[in-house]
Motif scaffolding. Structure first.
Motif, PDB file in Angstrom:
ATOM      1  N   SER A  57      19.160  43.053  22.326  1.00  0.00           N
ATOM      2  CA  SER A  57      18.830  43.160  20.895  1.00  0.00           C
ATOM      3  C   SER A  57      19.781  42.348  20.022  1.00  0.00           C
ATOM      4  CB  SER A  57      18.917  44.624  20.457  1.00  0.00           C
ATOM      5  OG  SER A  57      17.938  45.370  21.127  1.00  0.00           O
ATOM      6  N   ILE A  58      19.185  41.648  19.082  1.00  0.00           N
ATOM      7  CA  ILE A  58      19.947  40.753  18.201  1.00  0.00           C
ATOM      8  C   ILE A  58      19.756  41.188  16.750  1.00  0.00           C
ATOM      9  CG2 ILE A  58      20.156  38.323  17.446  1.00  0.00           C
ATOM     10  CD1 ILE A  58      20.974  38.825  20.427  1.00  0.00           C
ATOM     11  N   PHE A  59      20.837  41.181  15.989  1.00  0.00           N
ATOM     12  CA  PHE A  59      20.785  41.556  14.572  1.00  0.00           C
ATOM     13  C   PHE A  59      20.528  40.319  13.704  1.00  0.00           C
ATOM     14  CE2 PHE A  59      24.021  44.845  16.158  1.00  0.00           C
ATOM     15  CZ  PHE A  59      23.040  45.795  16.384  1.00  0.00           C
ATOM     16  N   LEU A  60      19.796  40.534  12.609  1.00  0.00           N
ATOM     17  CA  LEU A  60      19.387  39.417  11.741  1.00  0.00           C
ATOM     18  C   LEU A  60      19.916  39.628  10.315  1.00  0.00           C
ATOM     19  CD1 LEU A  60      15.612  39.281  12.824  1.00  0.00           C
ATOM     20  CD2 LEU A  60      17.545  38.059  13.846  1.00  0.00           C
ATOM     21  N   TYR A  61      20.587  38.630   9.766  1.00  0.00           N
ATOM     22  CA  TYR A  61      21.183  38.757   8.435  1.00  0.00           C
ATOM     23  C   TYR A  61      20.522  37.814   7.425  1.00  0.00           C
ATOM     24  CZ  TYR A  61      25.362  41.218  10.277  1.00  0.00           C
ATOM     25  OH  TYR A  61      26.238  42.106  10.842  1.00  0.00           O
ATOM     26  N   GLY A  62      20.108  38.385   6.315  1.00  0.00           N
ATOM     27  CA  GLY A  62      19.610  37.564   5.207  1.00  0.00           C
ATOM     28  C   GLY A  62      20.775  37.104   4.342  1.00  0.00           C
ATOM     29  N   PHE A  63      20.658  35.916   3.801  1.00  0.00           N
ATOM     30  CA  PHE A  63      21.773  35.309   3.070  1.00  0.00           C
ATOM     31  C   PHE A  63      21.335  34.957   1.650  1.00  0.00           C
ATOM     32  CE2 PHE A  63      24.321  31.393   2.135  1.00  0.00           C
ATOM     33  CZ  PHE A  63      25.586  31.952   2.221  1.00  0.00           C
ATOM     34  N   VAL A  64      22.080  35.473   0.676  1.00  0.00           N
ATOM     35  CA  VAL A  64      21.764  35.163  -0.725  1.00  0.00           C
ATOM     36  C   VAL A  64      23.031  34.608  -1.381  1.00  0.00           C
ATOM     37  CG1 VAL A  64      20.866  36.039  -2.913  1.00  0.00           C
ATOM     38  CG2 VAL A  64      20.106  37.091  -0.772  1.00  0.00           C
ATOM     39  N   TYR A  65      23.059  33.297  -1.511  1.00  0.00           N
ATOM     40  CA  TYR A  65      24.216  32.634  -2.138  1.00  0.00           C
ATOM     41  C   TYR A  65      23.902  32.599  -3.634  1.00  0.00           C
ATOM     42  CZ  TYR A  65      28.004  29.097  -2.160  1.00  0.00           C
ATOM     43  OH  TYR A  65      29.172  28.408  -2.342  1.00  0.00           O
ATOM     44  N   PHE A  66      24.282  33.685  -4.327  1.00  0.00           N
ATOM     45  CA  PHE A  66      23.752  33.893  -5.677  1.00  0.00           C
ATOM     46  C   PHE A  66      24.544  33.193  -6.776  1.00  0.00           C
ATOM     47  CE2 PHE A  66      26.654  37.216  -7.221  1.00  0.00           C
ATOM     48  CZ  PHE A  66      27.215  37.647  -6.035  1.00  0.00           C
ATOM     49  N   SER A  67      25.799  32.781  -6.468  1.00  0.00           N
ATOM     50  CA  SER A  67      26.514  31.960  -7.459  1.00  0.00           C
ATOM     51  C   SER A  67      27.344  30.902  -6.741  1.00  0.00           C
ATOM     52  CB  SER A  67      27.446  32.815  -8.319  1.00  0.00           C
ATOM     53  OG  SER A  67      28.254  31.940  -9.097  1.00  0.00           O
ATOM     54  N   THR A  68      27.140  29.657  -7.117  1.00  0.00           N
ATOM     55  CA  THR A  68      27.911  28.574  -6.491  1.00  0.00           C
ATOM     56  C   THR A  68      29.060  28.125  -7.397  1.00  0.00           C
ATOM     57  OG1 THR A  68      26.441  26.869  -7.340  1.00  0.00           O
ATOM     58  CG2 THR A  68      25.901  27.775  -5.175  1.00  0.00           C
ATOM     59  N   TYR A  69      29.323  28.880  -8.472  1.00  0.00           N
ATOM     60  CA  TYR A  69      30.497  28.568  -9.291  1.00  0.00           C
ATOM     61  C   TYR A  69      31.739  29.044  -8.553  1.00  0.00           C
ATOM     62  CZ  TYR A  69      27.659  27.284 -13.267  1.00  0.00           C
ATOM     63  OH  TYR A  69      26.774  26.638 -14.088  1.00  0.00           O
ATOM     64  N   PRO A  87      24.970  21.383  -6.255  1.00  0.00           N
ATOM     65  CA  PRO A  87      24.145  22.117  -7.222  1.00  0.00           C
ATOM     66  C   PRO A  87      24.925  23.348  -7.699  1.00  0.00           C
ATOM     67  CG  PRO A  87      23.321  22.443  -4.987  1.00  0.00           C
ATOM     68  CD  PRO A  87      24.447  21.455  -4.893  1.00  0.00           C
ATOM     69  N   ARG A  88      25.047  23.488  -9.008  1.00  0.00           N
ATOM     70  CA  ARG A  88      25.820  24.608  -9.555  1.00  0.00           C
ATOM     71  C   ARG A  88      24.842  25.565 -10.203  1.00  0.00           C
ATOM     72  NH1 ARG A  88      30.798  24.594  -7.583  1.00  0.00           N
ATOM     73  NH2 ARG A  88      31.057  22.401  -8.037  1.00  0.00           N
ATOM     74  N   TYR A  89      24.797  26.778  -9.736  1.00  0.00           N
ATOM     75  CA  TYR A  89      23.896  27.752 -10.353  1.00  0.00           C
ATOM     76  C   TYR A  89      24.489  29.152 -10.241  1.00  0.00           C
ATOM     77  CZ  TYR A  89      22.486  28.810  -5.524  1.00  0.00           C
ATOM     78  OH  TYR A  89      22.501  29.172  -4.202  1.00  0.00           O
ATOM     79  N   ARG A  90      24.056  30.012 -11.108  1.00  0.00           N
ATOM     80  CA  ARG A  90      24.331  31.457 -11.001  1.00  0.00           C
ATOM     81  C   ARG A  90      22.999  32.151 -11.219  1.00  0.00           C
ATOM     82  NH1 ARG A  90      27.429  32.195 -15.279  1.00  0.00           N
ATOM     83  NH2 ARG A  90      29.339  31.603 -14.209  1.00  0.00           N
ATOM     84  N   LYS A  91      22.480  32.783 -10.175  1.00  0.00           N
ATOM     85  CA  LYS A  91      21.173  33.432 -10.292  1.00  0.00           C
ATOM     86  C   LYS A  91      21.296  34.688 -11.163  1.00  0.00           C
ATOM     87  CE  LYS A  91      18.912  30.658  -7.550  1.00  0.00           C
ATOM     88  NZ  LYS A  91      17.962  29.721  -8.166  1.00  0.00           N
ATOM     89  N   THR A 114      26.622  36.368  -1.117  1.00  0.00           N
ATOM     90  CA  THR A 114      27.764  35.437  -1.112  1.00  0.00           C
ATOM     91  C   THR A 114      27.871  34.705  -2.442  1.00  0.00           C
ATOM     92  OG1 THR A 114      27.750  35.134   1.268  1.00  0.00           O
ATOM     93  CG2 THR A 114      28.626  33.322   0.002  1.00  0.00           C
ATOM     94  N   MET A 115      29.110  34.470  -2.845  1.00  0.00           N
ATOM     95  CA  MET A 115      29.338  33.692  -4.076  1.00  0.00           C
ATOM     96  C   MET A 115      30.640  32.908  -3.923  1.00  0.00           C
ATOM     97  SD  MET A 115      30.587  36.924  -6.423  1.00  0.00           S
ATOM     98  CE  MET A 115      32.208  36.580  -7.109  1.00  0.00           C
ATOM     99  N   GLY A 116      30.813  31.878  -4.747  1.00  0.00           N
ATOM    100  CA  GLY A 116      32.126  31.263  -4.859  1.00  0.00           C
ATOM    101  C   GLY A 116      33.009  32.235  -5.636  1.00  0.00           C
ATOM    102  N   GLU A 117      34.261  31.908  -5.824  1.00  0.00           N
ATOM    103  CA  GLU A 117      35.100  32.802  -6.637  1.00  0.00           C
ATOM    104  C   GLU A 117      34.758  32.533  -8.108  1.00  0.00           C
ATOM    105  OE1 GLU A 117      39.240  33.120  -5.586  1.00  0.00           O
ATOM    106  OE2 GLU A 117      38.760  33.332  -3.457  1.00  0.00           O
ATOM    107  N   GLY A 309      15.282  28.435  -4.330  1.00  0.00           N
ATOM    108  CA  GLY A 309      16.330  27.711  -5.051  1.00  0.00           C
ATOM    109  C   GLY A 309      17.718  28.129  -4.600  1.00  0.00           C
ATOM    110  N   LEU A 310      17.802  28.833  -3.459  1.00  0.00           N
ATOM    111  CA  LEU A 310      19.110  29.272  -2.967  1.00  0.00           C
ATOM    112  C   LEU A 310      19.641  28.268  -1.950  1.00  0.00           C
ATOM    113  CD1 LEU A 310      18.225  33.024  -2.486  1.00  0.00           C
ATOM    114  CD2 LEU A 310      19.946  32.151  -4.092  1.00  0.00           C
ATOM    115  N   ALA A 311      20.966  28.053  -1.999  1.00  0.00           N
ATOM    116  CA  ALA A 311      21.589  27.066  -1.108  1.00  0.00           C
ATOM    117  C   ALA A 311      22.184  27.732   0.120  1.00  0.00           C
ATOM    118  CB  ALA A 311      22.686  26.322  -1.873  1.00  0.00           C
ATOM    119  N   GLY A 312      22.412  26.918   1.162  1.00  0.00           N
ATOM    120  CA  GLY A 312      23.249  27.324   2.282  1.00  0.00           C
ATOM    121  C   GLY A 312      24.665  26.861   1.972  1.00  0.00           C
ATOM    122  N   VAL A 313      25.575  27.010   2.919  1.00  0.00           N
ATOM    123  CA  VAL A 313      26.968  26.629   2.658  1.00  0.00           C
ATOM    124  C   VAL A 313      27.304  25.294   3.324  1.00  0.00           C
ATOM    125  CG1 VAL A 313      29.374  27.313   2.908  1.00  0.00           C
ATOM    126  CG2 VAL A 313      27.668  29.005   2.295  1.00  0.00           C
TER     127      VAL A 313
END
Ligand code: SF4
Length: 359
Positions: A57-69, A87-91, A114-117, A309-313
Protein backbone atom coordinates in the motif's frame (compact mmCIF):
# COMPACT_ATOMS: atom_id res chain seq x y z
CA UNK A 1 42.93 -1.26 -0.06
CA UNK A 2 39.59 -2.89 0.63
CA UNK A 3 38.05 -4.45 -2.48
CA UNK A 4 34.30 -4.26 -2.91
CA UNK A 5 32.49 -7.55 -2.99
CA UNK A 6 28.86 -8.49 -3.43
CA UNK A 7 29.31 -10.36 -0.16
CA UNK A 8 29.99 -7.14 1.81
CA UNK A 9 26.84 -5.58 0.46
CA UNK A 10 24.81 -8.68 1.14
CA UNK A 11 25.96 -8.69 4.78
CA UNK A 12 24.93 -5.06 5.27
CA UNK A 13 21.55 -5.74 3.69
CA UNK A 14 20.89 -8.91 5.71
CA UNK A 15 21.64 -6.96 8.88
CA UNK A 16 19.27 -4.17 7.82
CA UNK A 17 16.53 -6.69 7.15
CA UNK A 18 17.12 -8.04 10.66
CA UNK A 19 16.60 -4.63 12.19
CA UNK A 20 20.19 -3.34 12.38
CA UNK A 21 20.44 -0.27 10.15
CA UNK A 22 23.68 0.50 8.30
CA UNK A 23 26.20 2.61 10.25
CA UNK A 24 27.89 5.64 8.77
CA UNK A 25 30.73 3.70 7.10
CA UNK A 26 28.27 1.20 5.64
CA UNK A 27 26.07 3.96 4.25
CA UNK A 28 29.08 5.50 2.52
CA UNK A 29 30.01 2.08 1.16
CA UNK A 30 26.52 1.53 -0.22
CA UNK A 31 26.44 5.02 -1.75
CA UNK A 32 29.49 4.08 -3.78
CA UNK A 33 27.66 1.21 -5.47
CA UNK A 34 27.87 1.55 -9.24
CA UNK A 35 27.54 -1.95 -10.52
CA UNK A 36 24.02 -2.79 -11.72
CA UNK A 37 23.86 -6.01 -9.71
CA UNK A 38 24.93 -4.16 -6.54
CA UNK A 39 22.30 -1.50 -7.13
CA UNK A 40 19.62 -4.11 -7.71
CA UNK A 41 20.50 -5.88 -4.44
CA UNK A 42 20.15 -2.62 -2.53
CA UNK A 43 16.84 -1.68 -4.17
CA UNK A 44 15.46 -5.19 -3.59
CA UNK A 45 16.31 -5.01 0.13
CA UNK A 46 14.64 -1.59 0.35
CA UNK A 47 11.49 -2.96 -1.30
CA UNK A 48 11.49 -5.99 1.01
CA UNK A 49 11.62 -3.71 4.03
CA UNK A 50 8.83 -1.54 2.62
CA UNK A 51 6.70 -4.61 2.14
CA UNK A 52 7.49 -5.85 5.65
CA UNK A 53 6.12 -2.62 7.16
CA UNK A 54 3.53 -1.37 4.68
CA UNK A 55 2.58 -4.36 2.50
CA UNK A 56 1.93 -3.14 -1.03
CA UNK A 57 0.00 0.00 0.00
CA UNK A 58 1.19 3.44 -1.02
CA UNK A 59 0.09 6.80 0.41
CA UNK A 60 -0.83 9.69 -1.90
CA UNK A 61 -0.29 13.38 -1.08
CA UNK A 62 -1.99 16.33 -2.71
CA UNK A 63 0.11 19.46 -3.03
CA UNK A 64 -1.18 23.03 -2.84
CA UNK A 65 1.55 25.64 -3.26
CA UNK A 66 -0.76 28.47 -2.26
CA UNK A 67 1.75 31.33 -1.98
CA UNK A 68 5.00 31.70 -3.90
CA UNK A 69 5.96 34.93 -2.12
CA UNK A 70 9.07 34.51 -0.01
CA UNK A 71 11.28 36.74 2.12
CA UNK A 72 14.30 34.48 1.47
CA UNK A 73 16.76 34.20 -1.34
CA UNK A 74 17.86 30.55 -1.40
CA UNK A 75 20.38 30.10 -4.20
CA UNK A 76 18.75 26.96 -5.66
CA UNK A 77 15.12 28.07 -5.59
CA UNK A 78 13.07 29.31 -8.51
CA UNK A 79 10.85 31.23 -6.11
CA UNK A 80 13.69 33.07 -4.33
CA UNK A 81 12.86 36.67 -3.48
CA UNK A 82 15.01 38.24 -6.17
CA UNK A 83 13.96 36.02 -9.10
CA UNK A 84 11.86 38.14 -11.45
CA UNK A 85 11.18 35.16 -13.72
CA UNK A 86 9.17 33.01 -11.34
CA UNK A 87 5.38 33.26 -11.23
CA UNK A 88 4.46 35.15 -8.06
CA UNK A 89 1.01 34.55 -6.67
CA UNK A 90 -0.90 34.24 -3.41
CA UNK A 91 -4.12 32.27 -3.81
CA UNK A 92 -7.20 33.50 -1.97
CA UNK A 93 -8.45 31.27 0.85
CA UNK A 94 -11.36 30.28 -1.37
CA UNK A 95 -9.06 29.18 -4.22
CA UNK A 96 -6.86 27.22 -1.83
CA UNK A 97 -9.84 25.50 -0.24
CA UNK A 98 -11.24 24.62 -3.67
CA UNK A 99 -7.93 23.11 -4.79
CA UNK A 100 -7.76 21.07 -1.57
CA UNK A 101 -11.34 19.88 -2.06
CA UNK A 102 -10.60 18.90 -5.65
CA UNK A 103 -7.58 16.88 -4.51
CA UNK A 104 -9.55 15.27 -1.72
CA UNK A 105 -12.30 14.30 -4.18
CA UNK A 106 -9.69 12.71 -6.45
CA UNK A 107 -8.57 10.32 -3.68
CA UNK A 108 -5.45 11.76 -2.03
CA UNK A 109 -4.77 10.90 1.62
CA UNK A 110 -3.27 14.20 2.80
CA UNK A 111 -3.28 17.86 1.81
CA UNK A 112 0.20 19.41 1.80
CA UNK A 113 -0.17 23.19 2.14
CA UNK A 114 3.09 24.76 1.03
CA UNK A 115 4.17 28.38 0.83
CA UNK A 116 7.33 30.45 0.65
CA UNK A 117 8.12 32.40 3.81
CA UNK A 118 5.42 34.87 2.80
CA UNK A 119 5.40 37.96 5.07
CA UNK A 120 1.60 38.09 4.69
CA UNK A 121 1.46 35.07 7.02
CA UNK A 122 4.75 35.52 8.88
CA UNK A 123 4.68 39.24 9.66
CA UNK A 124 2.67 39.15 12.88
CA UNK A 125 0.22 37.29 15.03
CA UNK A 126 -2.62 38.20 12.72
CA UNK A 127 -0.84 36.54 9.79
CA UNK A 128 -0.32 33.36 11.80
CA UNK A 129 -4.01 33.41 12.74
CA UNK A 130 -4.97 33.72 9.04
CA UNK A 131 -2.92 30.63 8.27
CA UNK A 132 -4.39 28.75 11.23
CA UNK A 133 -7.92 29.60 10.07
CA UNK A 134 -7.11 28.32 6.56
CA UNK A 135 -5.84 25.02 7.99
CA UNK A 136 -9.02 24.60 10.08
CA UNK A 137 -11.24 25.20 7.08
CA UNK A 138 -9.35 22.72 4.93
CA UNK A 139 -9.46 20.06 7.64
CA UNK A 140 -13.16 20.61 8.02
CA UNK A 141 -13.88 20.60 4.27
CA UNK A 142 -11.74 17.58 3.34
CA UNK A 143 -11.62 15.51 6.54
CA UNK A 144 -8.02 14.67 5.65
CA UNK A 145 -4.77 15.11 7.59
CA UNK A 146 -2.96 18.34 6.71
CA UNK A 147 0.73 19.03 6.31
CA UNK A 148 1.90 22.61 6.57
CA UNK A 149 5.17 23.83 5.02
CA UNK A 150 5.46 27.49 6.02
CA UNK A 151 9.28 27.63 6.32
CA UNK A 152 10.90 28.62 9.60
CA UNK A 153 8.25 29.65 12.11
CA UNK A 154 8.42 30.91 15.68
CA UNK A 155 7.14 28.67 18.50
CA UNK A 156 3.97 30.73 18.96
CA UNK A 157 3.02 30.32 15.30
CA UNK A 158 3.74 26.59 15.42
CA UNK A 159 1.50 26.18 18.49
CA UNK A 160 -1.25 28.02 16.66
CA UNK A 161 -0.95 25.86 13.51
CA UNK A 162 -0.96 22.67 15.53
CA UNK A 163 -4.00 23.80 17.54
CA UNK A 164 -5.76 24.59 14.23
CA UNK A 165 -5.35 20.95 13.21
CA UNK A 166 -2.05 20.73 11.28
CA UNK A 167 -0.86 17.14 11.62
CA UNK A 168 2.52 17.60 9.95
CA UNK A 169 5.20 20.25 9.78
CA UNK A 170 7.56 19.93 6.81
CA UNK A 171 10.80 21.88 6.76
CA UNK A 172 13.78 20.74 4.74
CA UNK A 173 17.34 21.39 5.78
CA UNK A 174 18.47 20.04 2.34
CA UNK A 175 21.94 19.40 3.82
CA UNK A 176 23.44 19.01 7.28
CA UNK A 177 26.83 20.21 6.10
CA UNK A 178 26.98 23.74 7.53
CA UNK A 179 29.21 25.03 4.76
CA UNK A 180 26.88 23.84 1.96
CA UNK A 181 23.86 25.06 3.95
CA UNK A 182 25.28 28.58 4.08
CA UNK A 183 25.71 28.53 0.28
CA UNK A 184 22.18 27.25 -0.32
CA UNK A 185 20.11 29.12 2.22
CA UNK A 186 21.79 32.49 1.99
CA UNK A 187 21.73 34.55 5.17
CA UNK A 188 19.63 31.99 7.08
CA UNK A 189 20.40 30.25 10.34
CA UNK A 190 21.06 26.51 10.29
CA UNK A 191 20.26 26.27 13.99
CA UNK A 192 17.00 28.19 13.75
CA UNK A 193 15.78 25.89 10.97
CA UNK A 194 16.58 22.77 13.00
CA UNK A 195 15.02 24.31 16.12
CA UNK A 196 11.83 25.06 14.21
CA UNK A 197 11.41 21.31 13.57
CA UNK A 198 11.99 20.44 17.21
CA UNK A 199 9.52 23.12 18.29
CA UNK A 200 6.92 21.80 15.86
CA UNK A 201 7.37 18.36 17.30
CA UNK A 202 6.97 19.74 20.83
CA UNK A 203 3.78 21.42 19.63
CA UNK A 204 2.45 17.96 18.68
CA UNK A 205 3.07 17.83 14.93
CA UNK A 206 4.77 15.06 12.98
CA UNK A 207 7.99 16.15 11.26
CA UNK A 208 9.20 15.84 7.70
CA UNK A 209 12.88 16.46 7.04
CA UNK A 210 14.44 16.59 3.57
CA UNK A 211 17.67 16.38 1.64
CA UNK A 212 18.81 17.52 -1.77
CA UNK A 213 21.38 15.71 -3.87
CA UNK A 214 23.66 17.17 -6.53
CA UNK A 215 24.62 20.25 -4.49
CA UNK A 216 28.27 19.36 -3.96
CA UNK A 217 27.62 16.91 -1.13
CA UNK A 218 29.83 13.89 -0.47
CA UNK A 219 28.69 10.40 0.48
CA UNK A 220 29.85 11.25 4.02
CA UNK A 221 27.50 14.24 4.03
CA UNK A 222 24.52 12.07 3.09
CA UNK A 223 25.44 9.52 5.76
CA UNK A 224 25.69 12.36 8.30
CA UNK A 225 22.29 13.69 7.24
CA UNK A 226 20.78 10.26 7.81
CA UNK A 227 22.22 10.36 11.35
CA UNK A 228 20.75 13.83 11.88
CA UNK A 229 17.35 12.62 10.69
CA UNK A 230 17.56 9.84 13.25
CA UNK A 231 18.39 12.32 15.99
CA UNK A 232 15.47 14.49 14.92
CA UNK A 233 13.21 11.39 14.93
CA UNK A 234 11.63 12.57 11.70
CA UNK A 235 8.47 10.73 10.69
CA UNK A 236 8.87 11.38 6.99
CA UNK A 237 12.14 11.85 5.15
CA UNK A 238 12.49 12.89 1.57
CA UNK A 239 15.31 13.28 -0.90
CA UNK A 240 15.13 15.22 -4.15
CA UNK A 241 17.64 15.85 -6.93
CA UNK A 242 18.84 19.36 -7.58
CA UNK A 243 17.28 20.78 -10.75
CA UNK A 244 18.83 24.04 -12.03
CA UNK A 245 16.36 26.93 -12.05
CA UNK A 246 16.30 29.86 -14.45
CA UNK A 247 17.08 33.18 -12.84
CA UNK A 248 18.97 31.75 -9.85
CA UNK A 249 22.64 31.81 -8.97
CA UNK A 250 22.79 28.02 -9.46
CA UNK A 251 21.19 28.12 -12.92
CA UNK A 252 24.37 26.95 -14.68
CA UNK A 253 25.07 24.08 -12.35
CA UNK A 254 24.35 20.64 -13.87
CA UNK A 255 21.25 18.77 -12.72
CA UNK A 256 21.91 16.00 -10.21
CA UNK A 257 22.43 12.50 -11.53
CA UNK A 258 19.27 10.67 -10.55
CA UNK A 259 21.02 7.53 -9.35
CA UNK A 260 22.22 9.40 -6.24
CA UNK A 261 18.61 10.26 -5.34
CA UNK A 262 17.44 6.70 -5.99
CA UNK A 263 20.22 5.18 -3.89
CA UNK A 264 19.48 7.65 -1.11
CA UNK A 265 15.78 6.67 -1.16
CA UNK A 266 16.88 3.05 -0.72
CA UNK A 267 19.31 3.96 2.07
CA UNK A 268 16.62 5.91 3.87
CA UNK A 269 14.40 2.82 3.71
CA UNK A 270 17.23 0.60 5.06
CA UNK A 271 17.82 3.13 7.83
CA UNK A 272 14.18 3.91 8.71
CA UNK A 273 12.15 0.94 7.50
CA UNK A 274 8.87 1.98 9.13
CA UNK A 275 8.99 5.72 8.30
CA UNK A 276 7.39 7.43 5.32
CA UNK A 277 9.67 8.02 2.34
CA UNK A 278 8.31 9.96 -0.65
CA UNK A 279 8.72 9.56 -4.36
CA UNK A 280 8.21 13.12 -5.56
CA UNK A 281 6.61 13.82 -8.91
CA UNK A 282 8.25 17.22 -8.71
CA UNK A 283 11.60 16.21 -10.22
CA UNK A 284 10.80 14.00 -13.23
CA UNK A 285 7.00 14.01 -13.30
CA UNK A 286 5.05 10.82 -13.88
CA UNK A 287 7.90 9.32 -15.95
CA UNK A 288 10.12 9.24 -12.87
CA UNK A 289 7.63 7.53 -10.58
CA UNK A 290 8.39 3.88 -11.22
CA UNK A 291 12.12 4.10 -10.51
CA UNK A 292 11.48 5.88 -7.22
CA UNK A 293 8.98 3.23 -6.12
CA UNK A 294 11.50 0.60 -7.22
CA UNK A 295 13.99 2.18 -4.80
CA UNK A 296 11.67 1.69 -1.80
CA UNK A 297 9.52 4.84 -1.54
CA UNK A 298 6.04 4.42 0.00
CA UNK A 299 4.45 7.85 -0.53
CA UNK A 300 3.76 9.73 -3.76
CA UNK A 301 3.97 13.49 -3.31
CA UNK A 302 3.22 16.55 -5.42
CA UNK A 303 -0.11 15.50 -6.90
CA UNK A 304 -1.45 18.83 -8.21
CA UNK A 305 -4.88 19.61 -9.65
CA UNK A 306 -4.67 20.49 -13.35
CA UNK A 307 -5.73 23.94 -14.60
CA UNK A 308 -5.63 25.34 -11.06
CA UNK A 309 -2.82 27.81 -11.69
CA UNK A 310 -0.80 26.11 -8.94
CA UNK A 311 2.94 25.59 -9.34
CA UNK A 312 5.28 22.76 -8.41
CA UNK A 313 8.62 23.50 -6.74
CA UNK A 314 11.57 21.90 -8.54
CA UNK A 315 9.65 21.69 -11.82
CA UNK A 316 7.17 24.52 -11.65
CA UNK A 317 4.86 23.28 -14.41
CA UNK A 318 5.92 19.79 -15.50
CA UNK A 319 2.96 17.43 -16.09
CA UNK A 320 0.52 19.65 -14.19
CA UNK A 321 -1.89 21.01 -16.77
CA UNK A 322 -1.68 17.75 -18.70
CA UNK A 323 -3.28 16.17 -15.61
CA UNK A 324 -0.42 13.70 -15.22
CA UNK A 325 0.22 14.56 -11.59
CA UNK A 326 -3.09 13.04 -10.58
CA UNK A 327 -4.38 10.04 -8.65
CA UNK A 328 -5.97 8.78 -11.84
CA UNK A 329 -2.58 8.66 -13.60
CA UNK A 330 -0.44 7.27 -10.78
CA UNK A 331 -2.74 4.36 -9.94
CA UNK A 332 -2.08 2.40 -13.17
CA UNK A 333 1.69 2.83 -12.62
CA UNK A 334 1.33 1.41 -9.10
CA UNK A 335 -0.80 -1.49 -10.32
CA UNK A 336 1.69 -2.35 -13.04
CA UNK A 337 4.44 -2.84 -10.45
CA UNK A 338 2.37 -4.79 -7.94
CA UNK A 339 1.51 -1.86 -5.65
CA UNK A 340 -1.77 -0.13 -4.84
CA UNK A 341 -3.04 3.08 -3.30
CA UNK A 342 -3.74 2.69 0.42
CA UNK A 343 -7.14 3.70 1.80
CA UNK A 344 -7.60 7.12 3.38
CA UNK A 345 -8.52 5.32 6.62
CA UNK A 346 -5.21 3.44 6.65
CA UNK A 347 -3.30 6.66 6.25
CA UNK A 348 -5.27 8.55 8.89
CA UNK A 349 -4.77 5.65 11.29
CA UNK A 350 -0.99 5.78 10.71
CA UNK A 351 -0.94 9.53 11.40
CA UNK A 352 -3.15 9.27 14.49
CA UNK A 353 -1.04 6.48 15.91
CA UNK A 354 2.21 8.43 15.46
CA UNK A 355 0.68 11.59 16.89
CA UNK A 356 -0.59 9.72 19.94
CA UNK A 357 3.02 8.71 20.67
CA UNK A 358 4.01 12.41 20.66
CA UNK A 359 1.37 13.42 23.21
S1 SF4 B 1 13.44 27.36 -0.81
FE1 SF4 B 1 11.69 28.11 0.35
S2 SF4 B 1 12.60 29.59 1.78
FE2 SF4 B 1 14.09 29.32 0.14
S3 SF4 B 1 13.62 30.92 -1.38
FE3 SF4 B 1 12.50 29.07 -1.99
S4 SF4 B 1 10.48 29.29 -1.12
FE4 SF4 B 1 11.85 30.72 -0.05
Amino acid sequence: MHTRTGQDIRQILVKAKNGIPPDRAELVYLLDAVDQSELEMIFQAARDLREMHFGNSIFLYGFVYFSTYCRNNCSFCYFRRSNKLSPRYRKSDQETIEAAAQLSGSGVHLIDLTMGEDPYYHRDDEGASRLAALISEIKCKTGLPVMISPGVADPGMLEKLSAAGADWYACYQETHNHDIFSKLRLGQSYELRMASKRNARNAGMLIEEGLMTGIGETAQDIAMSIEMMRELQAHQIRVMSFVPQEGTTMADRPAAERIRELLTIALLRLSFPDRLIPASLDVDGLAGLEERMHAGANVITSLIPPQSGLAGVAQSDMDINEGLRSVQEVKPVLNRIGLKAASAEDYTRWVENERSILR
